[in-house]
Design a protein around this motif. Structure first.
Motif, PDB file in Angstrom:
ATOM      1  N   UNK A 160       0.817  -1.210   0.000  1.00 52.07           N
ATOM      2  CA  UNK A 160       0.000   0.000   0.000  1.00 52.07           C
ATOM      3  C   UNK A 160       0.852   1.261   0.000  1.00 52.07           C
ATOM      4  N   UNK A 161       2.140   1.142   0.369  1.00 53.00           N
ATOM      5  CA  UNK A 161       3.050   2.279   0.339  1.00 53.00           C
ATOM      6  C   UNK A 161       3.896   2.300  -0.933  1.00 53.00           C
ATOM      7  N   UNK A 162       3.664   1.338  -1.821  1.00 55.24           N
ATOM      8  CA  UNK A 162       4.457   1.270  -3.035  1.00 55.24           C
ATOM      9  C   UNK A 162       5.697   0.416  -2.899  1.00 55.24           C
ATOM     10  N   UNK A 163       5.879  -0.238  -1.753  1.00 53.62           N
ATOM     11  CA  UNK A 163       7.052  -1.084  -1.544  1.00 53.62           C
ATOM     12  C   UNK A 163       6.988  -2.317  -2.446  1.00 53.62           C
ATOM     13  N   UNK A 164       8.146  -2.710  -2.978  1.00 52.60           N
ATOM     14  CA  UNK A 164       8.193  -3.921  -3.803  1.00 52.60           C
ATOM     15  C   UNK A 164       9.019  -5.027  -3.143  1.00 52.60           C
ATOM     16  N   UNK A 165       9.729  -4.685  -2.038  1.00 55.53           N
ATOM     17  CA  UNK A 165      10.542  -5.681  -1.355  1.00 55.53           C
ATOM     18  C   UNK A 165      10.804  -5.202   0.066  1.00 55.53           C
ATOM     19  N   UNK A 166      10.556  -6.070   1.039  1.00 50.41           N
ATOM     20  CA  UNK A 166      10.774  -5.675   2.426  1.00 50.41           C
ATOM     21  C   UNK A 166      11.173  -6.886   3.257  1.00 50.41           C
ATOM     22  N   UNK A 167      11.826  -6.593   4.374  1.00 44.67           N
ATOM     23  CA  UNK A 167      12.268  -7.623   5.299  1.00 44.67           C
ATOM     24  C   UNK A 167      11.567  -7.373   6.636  1.00 44.67           C
ATOM     25  N   UNK A 168      10.421  -7.991   6.867  1.00 41.60           N
ATOM     26  CA  UNK A 168       9.649  -7.697   8.081  1.00 41.60           C
ATOM     27  C   UNK A 168      10.242  -8.346   9.323  1.00 41.60           C
ATOM     28  N   UNK A 169      10.071  -7.681  10.464  1.00 40.97           N
ATOM     29  CA  UNK A 169      10.483  -8.229  11.753  1.00 40.97           C
ATOM     30  C   UNK A 169       9.305  -9.001  12.338  1.00 40.97           C
ATOM     31  N   UNK A 170       9.587 -10.196  12.836  1.00 35.60           N
ATOM     32  CA  UNK A 170       8.540 -11.089  13.332  1.00 35.60           C
ATOM     33  C   UNK A 170       7.835 -10.464  14.535  1.00 35.60           C
ATOM     34  N   UNK A 171       6.533 -10.596  14.570  1.00 36.34           N
ATOM     35  CA  UNK A 171       5.702 -10.122  15.678  1.00 36.34           C
ATOM     36  C   UNK A 171       5.834 -11.119  16.834  1.00 36.34           C
TER      37      UNK A 171
END
Length: 475
Positions: free
Chosen positions: A398-409
């Motif tokens: 939704x922010x236009x990101x095409x690649x991200x490395x999320x931190x686990x909840x």
């Protein structure tokens, strides 16, 4: 103040058993303002969620004893409400309650524990003895109040099993399931008459309180809007010798909790991550076909996230280990699939939970997503909305990101992000075609999950997403 005016203390409630304090976010009422029973008087900020504190009586705000931004311990007095006329009769009814119910009877249904004291009544005020006998009995959470009002339950009659005799949401549900709720509601006024030591008019007033709350609820306002400049965080300007300015922002309890949990996640969990590319062309066609009709029928937008969440939930059913937590000497696999939804606000990220997401269709998930996102951005989440998550989904696209490395909840085993949909040239059967493509990224706890199981899970999510056709049903 007239002689018959009584001051009622507003006490900081314990919103959850693990919370020992809360911060005054914003006073919705100022000294001199009229107050109606169950009307919010202030906003409380905890390390989990924001909540509104309702008034227990009709009256006028007399004084504020805590400032906005001040952290107050549970049980401390934060304000006083002036009650005039016949209002002091309510505390009189609470006087015999400790004798009849062993000190566990509660006054008005509210998140506060009112203690009434006037110049004439102070020598014999029963409130201190009541609080000493059951310190948590009269402190109701917003979830308990809402549930009681919805079903017309008089909380005085509900047994409390929580800390200090506090009534929990489970207690209200058990009381409702026992069938005892309907009978007291119908017979409460005549049953209250035989009480010899109590003021006769008071019990009927208590029984009517849930109805009053129902009438007031539609016009209640949280008092917090994104267009306003919130009182917290506050910004201070520090000027250096060269004339340059530095802006100092106070760390709010929610921001402090986010920092603590993120640090705990990256320090305790050995993160690994992987990504897969998905062809969502059919999904785009399906959504474009259904979104207008869905908007007219449901009144909300049909987002891609609902389709993705359905695909994720179906994949978790096939690979239950994704729905687990690390417990040192064992791995706990959760039976219920409760999806945490990462929702960003102007100053934080919250993760409200869609409970039993595997039992909902695409339309049901869309409704839940819209409701939780709206409650998050309006600051109306309850503690129950934030608890029980087993797997997190985030729509970074939704922010236009095409690649991200999320931190686990923490302490979940994995988190999945859905990236932006981009049209790309793709080779299909040795021919180039323009397709709508998106990346799906998965961060995983390498203590629980390995590359093989994570890869198969992502492949199943990909198959589910690419399996949508123009004939897929929402219901």
């Amino acid at each position: 103040m007239s002689d018959n005016t009584t001051l009622t203390d507003v006490i900081m409630p314990q919103l959850a058993e693990s919370l020992v304090s809360a911060t005054i976010g914003k006073w919705l009422k100022q000294p001199g303002d009229p107050i109606e029973q169950y009307e919010p008087i202030c906003e409380l900020i905890t390390d989990k969620v924001n909540a509104e504190l309702p008034a227990t009586v009709d009256g006028t705000m007399a004084e504020l004893l805590a400032e906005e931004g001040q952290t107050v311990s549970v049980g401390e007095i934060i304000a006083r409400i002036a009650v005039a006329g016949a209002a002091p009769a309510a505390p009189a009814a609470a006087a015999p309650s400790p004798e009849a119910a062993g000190g566990s009877s509660a006054p008005a249904a509210s998140g506060t524990a009112p203690q009434t004291h006037s110049a004439a009544a102070r020598p014999s005020a029963p409130a201190p003895a009541y609080d000493a006998a059951a310190p948590m009995r009269s402190r109701y959470s917003p979830a308990v109040q809402s549930l009681a009002a919805e079903h017309g339950i008089n909380l005085v009659a509900v047994p409390g099993t929580g800390l200090g005799g506090r009534i929990t949401r489970k207690d209200v549900l058990a009381f409702l399931a026992s069938g005892a709720a309907a009978q007291p509601a119908a017979s409460a006024p005549p049953a209250a008459a035989p009480a010899p030591a109590a003021a006769p008019p008071a019990p009927p007033v208590q029984v009517a309180q849930p109805d009053m709350r129902d009438e007031l609820q539609p016009v209640r306002n949280s008092g917090l809007h994104l267009s306003e400049s919130p009182k917290i965080p506050t910004i201070e300007v520090e000027r250096g010798r060269d004339g340059m300015s530095e802006y100092l922002i106070d760390v709010t309890p929610i921001r402090n909790t986010i920092a603590t949990r993120m640090r705990q996640s990256v320090s305790e969990i050995p993160h690994a991550w992987t990504m897969i590319e998905v062809d969502v062309t059919n999904l785009v066609v399906l959504r474009n076909k259904l979104k207008d009709e869905f908007k007219r029928k449901e009144g909300i937008n049909l987002t891609y996230l609902a389709f993705l969440m359905k695909a994720v939930v179906s994949a978790i059913k096939d690979y239950p280990i994704m729905n687990s937590v690390w417990a040192v000497d064992k791995i706990i696999v959760k039976r219920d699939i409760n999806i945490s939804l990462a929702v960003g606000t102007e100053d934080s990220v919250m993760t409200p939970v869609i409970k039993k997401a595997d039992q909902k269709n695409i339309a049901g998930l869309a409704r839940e997503i819209d409701e939780l996102a709206l409650k998050t951005r309006e600051g109306k989440l309850r503690l129950d909305d934030m608890q029980g998550g087993t797997f997190t989904v985030n729509n970074t696209g939704s922010f236009g990101s095409i690649l991200s490395y999320p931190i686990i909840n923490y302490p979940q085993a994995a988190i999945l992000t859905f990236e932006s949909i981009v049209k790309k040239p793709v080779v299909i059967n040795d021919m180039i075609a323009v397709r709508s493509m998106a990346n799906i990224c998965l961060s995983l706890d390498h203590r629980i999950l390995d590359g093989v199981i994570s890869g198969r899970f992502l492949q199943r999510v990909k198959d589910n997403v690419e399996g949508y056709t123009p004939e897929t049903k929402l219901y």
